[in-house]
Design a protein around this motif. Sequence first.
Motif, PDB file in Angstrom:
ATOM      1  N   MET A   1       5.346  57.673   1.451  1.00  0.00           N
ATOM      2  CA  MET A   1       5.113  56.323   0.960  1.00  0.00           C
ATOM      3  C   MET A   1       4.124  56.297  -0.205  1.00  0.00           C
ATOM      4  O   MET A   1       4.118  55.362  -1.003  1.00  0.00           O
ATOM      5  CB  MET A   1       4.576  55.435   2.091  1.00  0.00           C
ATOM      6  CG  MET A   1       5.545  55.215   3.230  1.00  0.00           C
ATOM      7  SD  MET A   1       4.820  54.269   4.593  1.00  0.00           S
ATOM      8  CE  MET A   1       4.563  52.684   3.805  1.00  0.00           C
TER       9      MET A   1
ATOM     10  N   THR B   1       1.729  57.299  -3.607  1.00  0.00           N
ATOM     11  CA  THR B   1       1.997  57.520  -5.034  1.00  0.00           C
ATOM     12  C   THR B   1       1.689  58.943  -5.460  1.00  0.00           C
ATOM     13  O   THR B   1       1.957  59.322  -6.598  1.00  0.00           O
ATOM     14  CB  THR B   1       1.162  56.554  -5.888  1.00  0.00           C
ATOM     15  OG1 THR B   1      -0.229  56.744  -5.567  1.00  0.00           O
ATOM     16  CG2 THR B   1       1.551  55.118  -5.608  1.00  0.00           C
TER      17      THR B   1
ATOM     18  N   LYS C   1       7.971  58.444  -8.237  1.00  0.00           N
ATOM     19  CA  LYS C   1       7.127  57.313  -7.846  1.00  0.00           C
ATOM     20  C   LYS C   1       7.798  55.975  -8.124  1.00  0.00           C
ATOM     21  O   LYS C   1       7.429  54.950  -7.551  1.00  0.00           O
ATOM     22  CB  LYS C   1       5.792  57.413  -8.578  1.00  0.00           C
ATOM     23  CG  LYS C   1       5.008  58.689  -8.268  1.00  0.00           C
ATOM     24  CD  LYS C   1       3.737  58.755  -9.082  1.00  0.00           C
ATOM     25  CE  LYS C   1       2.996  60.065  -8.863  1.00  0.00           C
ATOM     26  NZ  LYS C   1       3.748  61.219  -9.351  1.00  0.00           N
ATOM     27  N   THR C   2       8.771  55.964  -9.045  1.00  0.00           N
ATOM     28  CA  THR C   2       9.476  54.715  -9.335  1.00  0.00           C
ATOM     29  C   THR C   2      10.375  54.294  -8.191  1.00  0.00           C
ATOM     30  O   THR C   2      10.810  53.153  -8.134  1.00  0.00           O
ATOM     31  CB  THR C   2      10.330  54.870 -10.604  1.00  0.00           C
ATOM     32  OG1 THR C   2      11.129  56.057 -10.482  1.00  0.00           O
ATOM     33  CG2 THR C   2       9.451  54.984 -11.838  1.00  0.00           C
ATOM     34  N   MET C   3      10.680  55.215  -7.270  1.00  0.00           N
ATOM     35  CA  MET C   3      11.519  54.904  -6.115  1.00  0.00           C
ATOM     36  C   MET C   3      10.617  54.508  -4.949  1.00  0.00           C
ATOM     37  O   MET C   3       9.966  55.347  -4.336  1.00  0.00           O
ATOM     38  CB  MET C   3      12.380  56.110  -5.733  1.00  0.00           C
ATOM     39  CG  MET C   3      13.250  55.894  -4.505  1.00  0.00           C
ATOM     40  SD  MET C   3      14.197  57.383  -4.113  1.00  0.00           S
ATOM     41  CE  MET C   3      14.795  56.959  -2.474  1.00  0.00           C
ATOM     42  N   LYS C   4      10.551  53.226  -4.648  1.00  0.00           N
ATOM     43  CA  LYS C   4       9.689  52.743  -3.590  1.00  0.00           C
ATOM     44  C   LYS C   4      10.262  53.114  -2.229  1.00  0.00           C
ATOM     45  O   LYS C   4      11.447  52.944  -1.977  1.00  0.00           O
ATOM     46  CB  LYS C   4       9.530  51.226  -3.686  1.00  0.00           C
ATOM     47  CG  LYS C   4       8.513  50.659  -2.707  1.00  0.00           C
ATOM     48  CD  LYS C   4       8.340  49.170  -2.911  1.00  0.00           C
ATOM     49  CE  LYS C   4       7.306  48.609  -1.938  1.00  0.00           C
ATOM     50  NZ  LYS C   4       7.112  47.141  -2.121  1.00  0.00           N
ATOM     51  N   ILE C   5       9.401  53.621  -1.351  1.00  0.00           N
ATOM     52  CA  ILE C   5       9.828  54.024  -0.017  1.00  0.00           C
ATOM     53  C   ILE C   5       9.068  53.205   1.013  1.00  0.00           C
ATOM     54  O   ILE C   5       7.838  53.293   1.114  1.00  0.00           O
ATOM     55  CB  ILE C   5       9.602  55.531   0.212  1.00  0.00           C
ATOM     56  CG1 ILE C   5      10.485  56.342  -0.746  1.00  0.00           C
ATOM     57  CG2 ILE C   5       9.893  55.914   1.657  1.00  0.00           C
ATOM     58  CD1 ILE C   5      10.352  57.835  -0.581  1.00  0.00           C
ATOM     59  N   GLU C   6       9.810  52.393   1.780  1.00  0.00           N
ATOM     60  CA  GLU C   6       9.206  51.615   2.851  1.00  0.00           C
ATOM     61  C   GLU C   6       9.000  52.506   4.079  1.00  0.00           C
ATOM     62  O   GLU C   6       9.523  53.616   4.166  1.00  0.00           O
ATOM     63  CB  GLU C   6      10.101  50.423   3.202  1.00  0.00           C
ATOM     64  CG  GLU C   6      10.405  49.493   2.042  1.00  0.00           C
ATOM     65  CD  GLU C   6       9.182  48.720   1.569  1.00  0.00           C
ATOM     66  OE1 GLU C   6       8.142  48.773   2.272  1.00  0.00           O
ATOM     67  OE2 GLU C   6       9.263  48.076   0.511  1.00  0.00           O
TER      68      GLU C   6
ATOM     69  N   GLU D   1      20.069  52.730  -1.232  1.00  0.00           N
ATOM     70  CA  GLU D   1      19.394  51.836  -2.166  1.00  0.00           C
ATOM     71  C   GLU D   1      20.276  50.679  -2.623  1.00  0.00           C
ATOM     72  O   GLU D   1      19.768  49.599  -2.932  1.00  0.00           O
ATOM     73  CB  GLU D   1      18.913  52.619  -3.387  1.00  0.00           C
ATOM     74  CG  GLU D   1      17.894  53.711  -3.092  1.00  0.00           C
ATOM     75  CD  GLU D   1      17.582  54.517  -4.342  1.00  0.00           C
ATOM     76  OE1 GLU D   1      17.275  53.911  -5.386  1.00  0.00           O
ATOM     77  OE2 GLU D   1      17.660  55.756  -4.275  1.00  0.00           O
TER      78      GLU D   1
END
Length: 297
Positions: free
Chosen positions: A158, A160, A167-172, A257
């Motif tokens: 999760m 950075t 890092k542009t791919m946000k992971i919940e 996604e």
Amino acid sequence: MSPTSKHYKCNDIDIHCQRWSKNGRPMLLIHGITSSSTTWNRIAPQLSQKYQVFALDLRGHGLSSKPDRGYDWINDYSRDVSEFIRLYLDEPPIIIGHSLGAAVAAAVAAQKDQPTRAIILEDPPVFLDEQPGIINERFATTLDMKALPFEEKVEAFMGTARKWPPKTMKIERELAEYKAMNLENIADAVITEIRTETTGYRAESLYPNIKCPCLIMLGNPELGGLVDHKDRERLSFLLGQASIKEFDDAGHGLHNEAEDKFFDHLNEFLISLDSVSYTHLRAHETEADLVCRLLLE
């Protein structure tokens, strides 16, 4: 709908498989590196309404065997899949592969003695072999992350500070927990071998041998997609019969996604297959057998 779970012997390796439905033409789902068959758990039930769906754990992943070595894309992964098709399926499957799974699907389809109905390649690592050091760099911290306690792995995915995914791919959190679990289940040798950058193949040598229908779905490189915009015309040339769909709003994991868009393109392609005569031979079928079968269908 819950799948059944079973191990199959392929190349002296125990390959774990989840199966949805026993009706319809076979469809084979192949995950990416550091993932597992569970990546398809949202997708497979919808596909099983029409197809007999199998999702494999590649060797070294998930619940499959984890040998100390032997993770070459052609000589190991694709041989396992080809033997699974030959031994356990009644006819050539449609194969959907993500990332490494896409590379494996392409290698299977390129074999002259391995009939394949069609392939769907989700963000394949097509030209990474032309960028020395990039694979080693992408997986440079993977084993360090694997060694962390579970909760720290989740936070690392999760955070950075990670190097991959970008890092542009946000992971919940839910996805981070899934990735952490898969990372705990992977063999260290999967990572150490891919970092040698000798396990892959050149697309120029293999892709022209693919003769079955093909759909390629590509993510946005700025969001983690693996195929640069400058390379897409060359990819289209190598697979002249392929349909290529590009995603501007998703990166590497398109079926997660951008699930709706992924399904729209997939369904359009599958419908197009149904409208074309089924001319590929089934496993061990002669041309005379094919003629008789088509007359009876």
